[in-house]
Design an enzyme around this catalytic site. Sequence first.
Site, PDB file in Angstrom:
ATOM      1  N   CYS B 154     -19.870   3.358  -7.939  1.00 29.65           N
ATOM      2  CA  CYS B 154     -19.699   3.212  -6.003  1.00 29.65           C
ATOM      3  C   CYS B 154     -18.769   3.846  -5.543  1.00 29.65           C
ATOM      4  O   CYS B 154     -19.768   4.888  -4.188  1.00 29.65           O
ATOM      5  CB  CYS B 154     -19.812   1.698  -5.573  1.00 29.65           C
ATOM      6  SG  CYS B 154     -20.479   0.211  -6.530  1.00 29.65           S
ATOM      7  N   HIS B 226     -26.219  12.868 -24.775  1.00 32.69           N
ATOM      8  CA  HIS B 226     -27.154  12.626 -25.429  1.00 32.69           C
ATOM      9  C   HIS B 226     -27.281  13.429 -27.233  1.00 32.69           C
ATOM     10  O   HIS B 226     -27.293  13.432 -28.320  1.00 32.69           O
ATOM     11  CB  HIS B 226     -29.011  13.165 -25.284  1.00 32.69           C
ATOM     12  CG  HIS B 226     -29.833  13.576 -25.788  1.00 32.69           C
ATOM     13  ND1 HIS B 226     -30.886  12.303 -26.544  1.00 32.69           N
ATOM     14  CD2 HIS B 226     -30.549  14.359 -26.133  1.00 32.69           C
ATOM     15  CE1 HIS B 226     -31.460  12.439 -27.092  1.00 32.69           C
ATOM     16  NE2 HIS B 226     -32.039  14.030 -26.863  1.00 32.69           N
ATOM     17  N   CYS B 229     -24.673  11.660 -29.555  1.00 31.09           N
ATOM     18  CA  CYS B 229     -25.176  10.181 -29.924  1.00 31.09           C
ATOM     19  C   CYS B 229     -25.398  10.208 -31.239  1.00 31.09           C
ATOM     20  O   CYS B 229     -25.799  10.421 -32.055  1.00 31.09           O
ATOM     21  CB  CYS B 229     -26.738   9.796 -28.885  1.00 31.09           C
ATOM     22  SG  CYS B 229     -27.052   8.067 -28.807  1.00 31.09           S
ATOM     23  N   CYS B 259     -32.987   4.689 -21.884  1.00 31.63           N
ATOM     24  CA  CYS B 259     -32.025   4.969 -22.050  1.00 31.63           C
ATOM     25  C   CYS B 259     -31.910   6.364 -21.147  1.00 31.63           C
ATOM     26  O   CYS B 259     -32.452   6.909 -21.699  1.00 31.63           O
ATOM     27  CB  CYS B 259     -32.227   5.284 -23.365  1.00 31.63           C
ATOM     28  SG  CYS B 259     -30.022   6.240 -24.126  1.00 31.63           S
TER      29      CYS B 259
END
Lengths: 207, 346
Positions: B154, B226, B229, B259
């Site tokens: 945020c 990625h 991973c 994902c």
Amino acid sequence: MANAKVIAKVIAAGNSEYIVVPRRIYHWINLISIAVLAFTGWYIHAPFATDVLKMGMMQSLHFIFVWVFTINFGLRLWFAFFGKAGDWKVYLKPWENNDSLAWTLRHYLLFQPCLEKRKCRVLQRASYVVIALFYIVQIVSGFQLYWPDNQTLSLITVVSGGLAMVRKVHLLLMWFFVSFAILHTYIAVTYEFGLVKHMFFGVPNEE
Amino acid sequence: MGILEELAAKEIKRRDFVKLCTAVAAAFSLPAGFAQDIALATEKAMKKPPVVWLEGQDCAGCSESLLSTINPSIAELVLDTLSIRYHETIMAGSGSVAERALEDTIKEGGYVLVLEGSIPKADDRFCMVGGRNFKDIFMEAAGKAAAIIGAGSCATLGGGIPGATPSQGRGAIEFVSDRSKVINLPTCPVKPSRLVATIMYFLTAGKAPALDQYNRPTAFYGTLIHDNCPRRNHFEKSYFLTDWNDPKQKDYCLLLKGCKGPKTYADCPQVWWNEGANWCIGAGAPCAGCSQPEYYAGFTPLYAKQDTIDAGKIDIDTIGEVAVGVAAVGAVVHGAVRLVAGKDKK
């Protein structure tokens, strides 16, 4: 086969009816690489579980043909501006050719028949400039996704709204190229079949 | 009281403290010798540098994340002793006394300002604290801060979940004039180890660590999830999880379940969460992409794979299929009409 005299005549006339060999080679390689890139790219975007297609294989093909496509397009640009039968004027100044802007506008806006053959193709020629620009966008956005850690490309990524947005642009343009290819094929085959034979197999255009 | 006695009082061994300092050095790829500098800087810091912690449009989840680690944790200790002058959730004082502490600290200057939660961009009145616009409070505090840390999604670029609301919450970096003062530490919530390490680095080096184009420390946000991973091999082989209930697919690639790993930069695969207990993909949940500016509005729905154009939420594939369909149908119809009308004559 093309001899220098014919080419010289073609250039002098500002005529692109005669398709020189480099343009034909470019067209073949471009056709094959776009077909492979569109299919593998679509699979990378929307993969599904299968025993035949493998993500690793699809990505490798995509990355190989990225170079084929990019180098081919780079050479085509070089040829257009510096080649012996350079044809950049045909695309960047389409109204200076055999074609006429007035005829084209009358044909498209007032539905008047094109009385003289091949005079109403200003828009068609100009559309290839758009295609070339989109090729550049596609190449840059592709490399942004290919080298996500590259600092220079990251700057472009930030300006263009993040990697997720780059993917969207890359995907949207793929669909654009596929749609364009369909219309391109249809128009060429129905209106200029002689040119199609000429482009692919070098059969002289007798029309 | 020396630092070690103080640590001992909190049941923290010297060994643990040295471990933390070494971990911070390692996180930023500094030589091992720096651990000593970090320890010294922290020892000094315990006497001095004040931290002001402001909460805007938040859920206090980042504070929770930080405070509910194993008790009493090193992280808590460091932040405790950093002399947090103002923190709406944990401070003992309240009312005008607390507000005066904030005013005094701001007057002093040179503090580390931590922002949790976003600042409304649409209208200042979306977030009011003590009858004042939160934006004004923040801007006042930001002016004399030595560094501004945006803690959590945020408080960073895209404004996280508040960024997806009509208040158009945005992070600190969109409001301050000197962007180089801002260090962004996105993820939802902020990861305590990253926050503590960043503050300690700042105290040691006197400047922000190396930052990327989103002002995130490259040490934590330099690699694509990625690419690291543990399920990457399943991705390469096109083993995608399609059915949550199929035990065979337990460890398959989560791409089709939304994902966001291929679009997200963070060191989560290497440095796990909750003191190394686990992380999202390790627990079988697709990456939500919470370290990216696109999060949350650009990545929702989190559990579906799609690439939609932001306006109107239209799927690009739908646009593409319509375009191709129109082109194909147009060609066929046009061709048929020409054939029937016999316009083909040259």
